[in-house]
Design an enzyme around this catalytic site. Structure first.
Site, PDB file in Angstrom:
ATOM      1  NE  ARG A  52       1.366 -37.182  40.325  1.00 38.89           N
ATOM      2  CZ  ARG A  52       1.835 -37.381  39.105  1.00 38.89           C
ATOM      3  NH1 ARG A  52       1.986 -38.603  38.657  1.00 38.89           N
ATOM      4  NH2 ARG A  52       2.161 -36.375  38.333  1.00 38.89           N
ATOM      5  CE  LYS A 142     -10.952 -22.112  29.708  1.00 36.04           C
ATOM      6  NZ  LYS A 142      -9.627 -22.034  29.281  1.00 36.04           N
ATOM      7  CG  HIS A 172     -14.433 -18.673  34.563  1.00 38.53           C
ATOM      8  ND1 HIS A 172     -13.488 -19.084  33.656  1.00 38.53           N
ATOM      9  CD2 HIS A 172     -14.259 -17.330  34.690  1.00 38.53           C
ATOM     10  CE1 HIS A 172     -12.776 -18.040  33.264  1.00 38.53           C
ATOM     11  NE2 HIS A 172     -13.217 -16.962  33.866  1.00 38.53           N
ATOM     12  CG  ASP A 229      -6.897 -20.046  27.291  1.00 32.95           C
ATOM     13  OD1 ASP A 229      -7.191 -20.822  28.219  1.00 32.95           O
ATOM     14  OD2 ASP A 229      -6.629 -18.838  27.469  1.00 32.95           O
ATOM     15  CG  HIS A 234     -14.161 -18.514  28.377  1.00 32.69           C
ATOM     16  ND1 HIS A 234     -14.678 -19.446  29.248  1.00 32.69           N
ATOM     17  CD2 HIS A 234     -12.863 -18.359  28.745  1.00 32.69           C
ATOM     18  CE1 HIS A 234     -13.740 -19.822  30.110  1.00 32.69           C
ATOM     19  NE2 HIS A 234     -12.620 -19.184  29.820  1.00 32.69           N
TER      20      HIS A 234
HETATM   21  C1  BG6 Z   1      -9.413 -18.672  31.424  1.00 34.88           C
HETATM   22  C2  BG6 Z   1      -8.277 -18.749  30.449  1.00 34.88           C
HETATM   23  O1  BG6 Z   1     -10.343 -19.681  31.169  1.00 34.88           O
HETATM   24  O2  BG6 Z   1     -10.042 -17.415  31.284  1.00 34.88           O
HETATM   25  C3  BG6 Z   1      -7.277 -17.638  30.701  1.00 34.88           C
HETATM   26  O3  BG6 Z   1      -7.614 -20.006  30.590  1.00 34.88           O
HETATM   27  C4  BG6 Z   1      -7.984 -16.303  30.668  1.00 34.88           C
HETATM   28  O4  BG6 Z   1      -6.220 -17.667  29.751  1.00 34.88           O
HETATM   29  C5  BG6 Z   1      -9.194 -16.323  31.581  1.00 34.88           C
HETATM   30  O5  BG6 Z   1      -7.063 -15.316  31.081  1.00 34.88           O
HETATM   31  C6  BG6 Z   1     -10.019 -15.066  31.438  1.00 34.88           C
HETATM   32  O6  BG6 Z   1     -11.025 -15.104  32.397  1.00 34.88           O
HETATM   33  P1  BG6 Z   1     -11.393 -13.847  33.242  1.00 34.88           P
HETATM   34  O7  BG6 Z   1     -12.341 -14.348  34.262  1.00 34.88           O
HETATM   35  O8  BG6 Z   1     -10.111 -13.306  33.811  1.00 34.88           O
HETATM   36  O9  BG6 Z   1     -12.001 -12.886  32.275  1.00 34.88           O
END
Ligand code: BG6
Length: 469
Positions: A52, A142, A172, A229, A234
């Protein structure tokens, strides 16, 4: 996409990023894309950014160029994508704006929703009316929904738009090479895999201790907290890889079903979230000489939400292989030391020969994520007195994968391969696993503790310890 276009330009594709001016796009998505392009992926790509905000093509191209440069992504393909990138201001909750965006796409279309979940839902509802070009892939960040029911509803909605195999729910961590290495480590080494079961394993810990704090993300994080989170997404994906049975292939159908099966068997230890979870929130402190304000004083935080910045839950996996083995999942921010690892602790040997002394550490297999390494802790009666055991650690460290996690995720999208994305039923299952904990916390059945930023996680923090075995 019109049929004419498909015939004249078969490999043209468009990545349409909704929420393109946001932090995720600049920090993770575009650098990942840059490295993918530099390595020859994402051929003939038209990159359209939209939000936006009143940006124009030039400002967007600058953002793309800066993010590519930050990832050291260079080359003809990279330059071509920057030059051809377009920006369209649009409100995705307005039907005519969505039509305009889709009209600007060429070739095969992938839409990346880098939006707040509620806005994603609104946009998808409208897209169901507008209709999508055939073959469109939908990529969703997510959190996927806010609980099992909303995740299920979102799955239904997406199912009205495209087939499941064209939905990419991003985690990821599944794009990280070490995380995928769990599969190779387990299923290409007879020696290890035969010991990975309840007979030999004492416990498994999946730990994400971060020294980073909120980093200006209150808008998202204060509504999520550490459990949602990190753990709901993860940690559970990693648990699935550590605990699943061997898939016969790494094709999406086999791989994702193996993960889904083990997650269906996973629940809070003894169905008792009050005893087997703990939560805490950081207060003012210091990390590496850097002073940090208390979480509740961070900009945008509502202290009344009682959002936790540290969460820990003990889970059980009710399968023949794992029954009785506690899986501890834990994630925290603003802790003293960065430590992201999975630790498999083996049971003590049934008998250590009389005459050998100094057994005081169980053998462990440890997998580090970022930096990537593998360590095996063993006891040997090595140097010095041969009757005294010494702990040794064998270590292998890895270079990062060729692609950063978001590059890997986007490669899957461009290749039409959903192996590394979270299947719809699995997203629901992950909510089902954490929901009893969320409910107990909402009802204040588990106290919200505090720790000064920069603390080490301590076993003195009240429960949960390991269940007795
Ligand atoms: C993200 C979370 O998905 O993953 C973050 O929202 C977190 O809070 C992050 O810090 C950690 O990922 P990585 O790749 O830095 O280990």
């Amino acid at each position: 996409m019109t049929p004419e276009l498909r015939e004249t330009n078969p490999r043209k594709q468009t990545l349409l990023i909704l929420g393109a001016t946001g932090d995720l796009t600049a920090r993770l998505l575009l650098p990942g894309l840059g490295v993918l392009l530099a390595g020859g992926g994402g051929e003939q790509l038209l990159l359209i950014g939209s939000s936006r905000d009143g940006w124009d093509d030039n400002r967007w191209r600058q953002r793309v160029a800066d993010s590519f440069a930050a990832a050291d992504a260079t080359g003809a393909q990279v330059d071509a994508v920057v030059r051809g990138a377009r920006y369209l201001k649009a409100d995705v909750t307005v039907e005519s704006d969505l039509r305009r965006l889709l009209d600007a796409c060429q070739g095969d279309v992938a839409i990346f929703f880098a939006l707040a979940p509620a806005v994603t839902v609104q946009a998808c509802r409208l897209l169901a009316d507008v209709g999508l070009p055939e073959g469109t892939r939908l990529v969703l960040e997510k959190p996927f929904g806010t609980d099992a029911a909303s995740a299920e509803a979102l799955n239904d909605l997406l199912g009205r738009l495209v087939p499941e195999d064209q939905v990419y729910r991003v985690d990821h961590y599944l794009g990280m090479s070490t995380v995928l290495n769990i599969v190779g480590l387990r299923f290409a080494n007879r020696m290890l895999e035969s010991a990975l079961n309840a007979e030999h394993v004492q416990s498994i810990d999946i730990v994400f201790d971060e020294s980073l704090a909120l980093e200006g993300r209150a808008g998202y994080y204060d509504g999520a907290g550490a459990l949602v989170d990190m753990i709901q997404s993860h940690s559970l994906q990693i648990l699935a890889l550590l605990a699943m049975e061997a898939p016969s292939t790494l094709e999406a159908r086999d791989f994702r079903e193996a993960k889904a099966a083990v997650l269906r068997a996973t629940r809070v230890w003894a169905d008792d979230p009050v005893t087997w979870s703990r939560r805490a929130r950081y207060t003012a402190g210091e990390i590496d000489g850097r002073p940090l304000p208390s979480y509740v004083d961070e900009e945008g935080v509502d202290p009344g939400r009682n959002t936790e910045t540290f969460a820990e839950v003990i889970l059980e996996v009710n399968t023949w292989r794992w029954a009785g083995v506690p899986f501890r999942v834990r994630a925290g921010k603003a802790l003293r030391r960065l430590c992201k690892e999975a630790v498999i602790t083996f049971k003590q040997p049934p008998w250590v020969p009389v005459g050998l002394t100094g057994y005081d550490r169980p053998d462990r297999l440890r997998i580090g994520f970022d930096p990537d390494w593998l360590r095996v802790d063993l006891n040997i009666n090595g140097p010095g007195d041969p009757s005294v055991l010494d702990p040794v650690t064998m270590e292998a460290s890895f270079k990062p994968g060729d692609l950063p996690p978001y590059g890997e995720v986007l490669k899957g999208v461009f290749d039409g391969d959903p192996t590394l994305s979270v299947r719809g039923d699995t997203a629901v299952e992950c909510w089902r696993i954490v929901e009893p904990v969320l409910a107990a916390w909402r009802d204040d059945q588990v106290p919200l503790q505090e720790y000064p930023a920069g603390s080490a996680v301590s076993d003195d923090w009240p429960a949960p310890q390991q269940p007795a075995r």
